[in-house]
Write a protein that holds these residues in place. Structure first.
Motif, PDB file in Angstrom:
ATOM      1  N   PHE A 118     -43.005  14.463  30.493  1.00 13.25           N
ATOM      2  CA  PHE A 118     -41.710  13.923  30.093  1.00 13.25           C
ATOM      3  C   PHE A 118     -41.104  14.715  28.937  1.00 13.25           C
ATOM      4  CE2 PHE A 118     -39.457  11.011  27.156  1.00 13.25           C
ATOM      5  CZ  PHE A 118     -38.350  10.746  27.938  1.00 13.25           C
ATOM      6  N   LYS A 119     -41.935  15.086  27.970  1.00 14.98           N
ATOM      7  CA  LYS A 119     -41.437  15.789  26.791  1.00 14.98           C
ATOM      8  C   LYS A 119     -40.946  17.209  27.106  1.00 14.98           C
ATOM      9  CE  LYS A 119     -42.317  12.785  23.371  1.00 14.98           C
ATOM     10  NZ  LYS A 119     -41.382  12.387  22.315  1.00 14.98           N
ATOM     11  N   GLN A 120     -41.289  17.735  28.273  1.00 12.68           N
ATOM     12  CA  GLN A 120     -40.825  19.063  28.665  1.00 12.68           C
ATOM     13  C   GLN A 120     -39.427  19.040  29.277  1.00 12.68           C
ATOM     14  OE1 GLN A 120     -42.677  21.678  27.703  1.00 12.68           O
ATOM     15  NE2 GLN A 120     -43.942  20.048  26.835  1.00 12.68           N
ATOM     16  N   MET A 121     -38.861  17.877  29.472  1.00 12.48           N
ATOM     17  CA  MET A 121     -37.560  17.783  30.111  1.00 12.48           C
ATOM     18  C   MET A 121     -36.470  18.359  29.215  1.00 12.48           C
ATOM     19  SD  MET A 121     -37.702  14.240  32.230  1.00 12.48           S
ATOM     20  CE  MET A 121     -36.614  14.952  33.457  1.00 12.48           C
ATOM     21  N   HIS A 122     -35.493  18.974  29.853  1.00 15.77           N
ATOM     22  CA  HIS A 122     -34.386  19.613  29.140  1.00 15.77           C
ATOM     23  C   HIS A 122     -33.264  18.600  28.924  1.00 15.77           C
ATOM     24  CE1 HIS A 122     -31.269  22.447  28.036  1.00 15.77           C
ATOM     25  NE2 HIS A 122     -30.507  21.959  28.994  1.00 15.77           N
ATOM     26  N   ILE A 123     -32.802  18.494  27.680  1.00 17.18           N
ATOM     27  CA  ILE A 123     -31.686  17.610  27.356  1.00 17.18           C
ATOM     28  C   ILE A 123     -30.460  18.461  27.073  1.00 17.18           C
ATOM     29  CG2 ILE A 123     -30.805  15.903  25.719  1.00 17.18           C
ATOM     30  CD1 ILE A 123     -33.636  14.850  25.429  1.00 17.18           C
ATOM     31  N   ASP A 124     -29.445  18.274  27.875  1.00 19.01           N
ATOM     32  CA  ASP A 124     -28.211  19.055  27.771  1.00 19.01           C
ATOM     33  C   ASP A 124     -27.278  18.369  26.771  1.00 19.01           C
ATOM     34  OD1 ASP A 124     -26.132  20.768  28.138  1.00 19.01           O
ATOM     35  OD2 ASP A 124     -25.715  20.210  30.212  1.00 19.01           O
ATOM     36  N   MET A 125     -27.409  18.748  25.499  1.00 14.38           N
ATOM     37  CA  MET A 125     -26.605  18.115  24.456  1.00 14.38           C
ATOM     38  C   MET A 125     -25.182  18.648  24.472  1.00 14.38           C
ATOM     39  SD  MET A 125     -28.191  15.734  22.957  1.00 14.38           S
ATOM     40  CE  MET A 125     -27.033  15.471  21.618  1.00 14.38           C
ATOM     41  N   GLN A 126     -24.229  17.749  24.477  1.00 17.06           N
ATOM     42  CA  GLN A 126     -22.827  18.127  24.496  1.00 17.06           C
ATOM     43  C   GLN A 126     -22.404  18.759  23.176  1.00 17.06           C
ATOM     44  OE1 GLN A 126     -20.480  14.674  25.449  1.00 17.06           O
ATOM     45  NE2 GLN A 126     -21.749  14.126  27.225  1.00 17.06           N
ATOM     46  N   GLY A 127     -21.452  19.682  23.264  1.00 17.02           N
ATOM     47  CA  GLY A 127     -20.890  20.238  22.052  1.00 17.02           C
ATOM     48  C   GLY A 127     -20.150  19.175  21.262  1.00 17.02           C
ATOM     49  N   HIS A 128     -20.293  19.209  19.951  1.00 21.26           N
ATOM     50  CA  HIS A 128     -19.637  18.272  19.040  1.00 21.26           C
ATOM     51  C   HIS A 128     -20.152  16.837  19.186  1.00 21.26           C
ATOM     52  CE1 HIS A 128     -16.899  21.508  18.085  1.00 21.26           C
ATOM     53  NE2 HIS A 128     -16.554  21.622  19.368  1.00 21.26           N
ATOM     54  N   ALA A 129     -21.330  16.674  19.803  1.00 19.56           N
ATOM     55  CA  ALA A 129     -21.937  15.345  19.826  1.00 19.56           C
ATOM     56  C   ALA A 129     -22.276  14.927  18.400  1.00 19.56           C
ATOM     57  CB  ALA A 129     -23.188  15.350  20.689  1.00 19.56           C
TER      58      ALA A 129
END
Length: 253
Positions: A118-129
């Protein structure tokens, strides 16, 4: 203050007992320990933290193991009623957990493997979050998401659980952000992973007030309550995010 906390803790215990009894009288659903914990969380977490179970995907094709507890944040789309195992988007997940009714060594090993995947999953963080959290918590709980183990009864003592976790982390060479974040055993006690000690959930040495790091174990006893520790952990490890567009957009490309 301590008297008020004791009343609060007892209220949590009574609610869990009530939910357990309710499930025992639901015929073929039986004493479903996972659903007992999900119902408990529905009672005590904010309404926007909807509770489900199932698999989690990310934008680059990774898929988690099926998880007993998936706690959503307010940005996960309403795709179904969560009554059955579902598919979730990692950016809309606030925390994930496993539930064991009678923990064995194999159960613990399997749970740690699930956590690592689970910890290897990629989180696509939005710009300006925007996030309300310090750097330590951002690294562990925003760029990753918290993973916990909830135990009704354990064949292993709390010290043994802690020793096995530390050995597993060393053998796998896991950085703190990829380690299991908390263990909550109703008959044994609590294990918190406070990481570098700089996060919102921290402990200090009584002698010199220096910050503790790594894993902290608290044996179950008359002066502490695992359910209270469990909810304290969740409230401290699920930072509030502010996103500017729907997370599902990235999965349509």
């Amino acid at each position: 203050m301590l008297d008020k906390l004791s009343v609060l803790q007892r209220g949590m215990e009574l609610k869990l007992e009530e939910i357990q009894l309710s499930h025992k009288h639901k015929g073929n659903r039986g004493d479903n320990s996972e659903e007992v914990v999900r119902d408990f969380l529905r009672e005590f977490l904010p309404l926007y933290n909807r509770i489900g179970h199932g698999e989690i995907v990310d934008t680059i094709g990774n898929v988690s193991n099926e998880s007993d507890i998936v706690i959503l944040n307010e940005y996960h789309p309403y795709l179904n009623d969560l009554a059955n195992p579902s598919l979730f988007f990692i950016e809309g997940v606030a925390a994930v957990g496993e539930v064991k009714s009678n923990l064995s060594s194999k159960d613990l090993s399997d749970t740690l493997d699930k956590c690592t995947r689970f910890k290897q999953m990629h989180i696509d963080m939005q710009g300006h979050a925007f996030v309300v959290a310090n750097d330590s918590d951002i690294k562990r709980f925003v760029m990753k998401r918290p993973f916990f183990l909830f135990i009704f009864a354990s064949q292993l003592k709390l010290d043994t659980i802690l020793e096995k976790i530390r050995t597993y982390n060393e053998q796998k060479g896991l950085e703190v952000e990829n380690q299991i974040d908390g263990v909550f055993a109703l008959d044994r006690g609590t294990i918190f992973n406070v990481g570098d000690g700089e996060g919102s959930l921290g402990f200090k040495e009584k002698s010199d007030s220096s910050k503790l790091e790594g894993y902290i174990s608290i044996e179950q006893g008359s002066d502490n309550n695992t359910l209270f520790n469990f909810l304290t952990f969740l409230s401290s490890s699920m930072p509030h995010l502010r996103l500017h567009y729907p997370i599902i957009r990235e999965y349509l490309r």
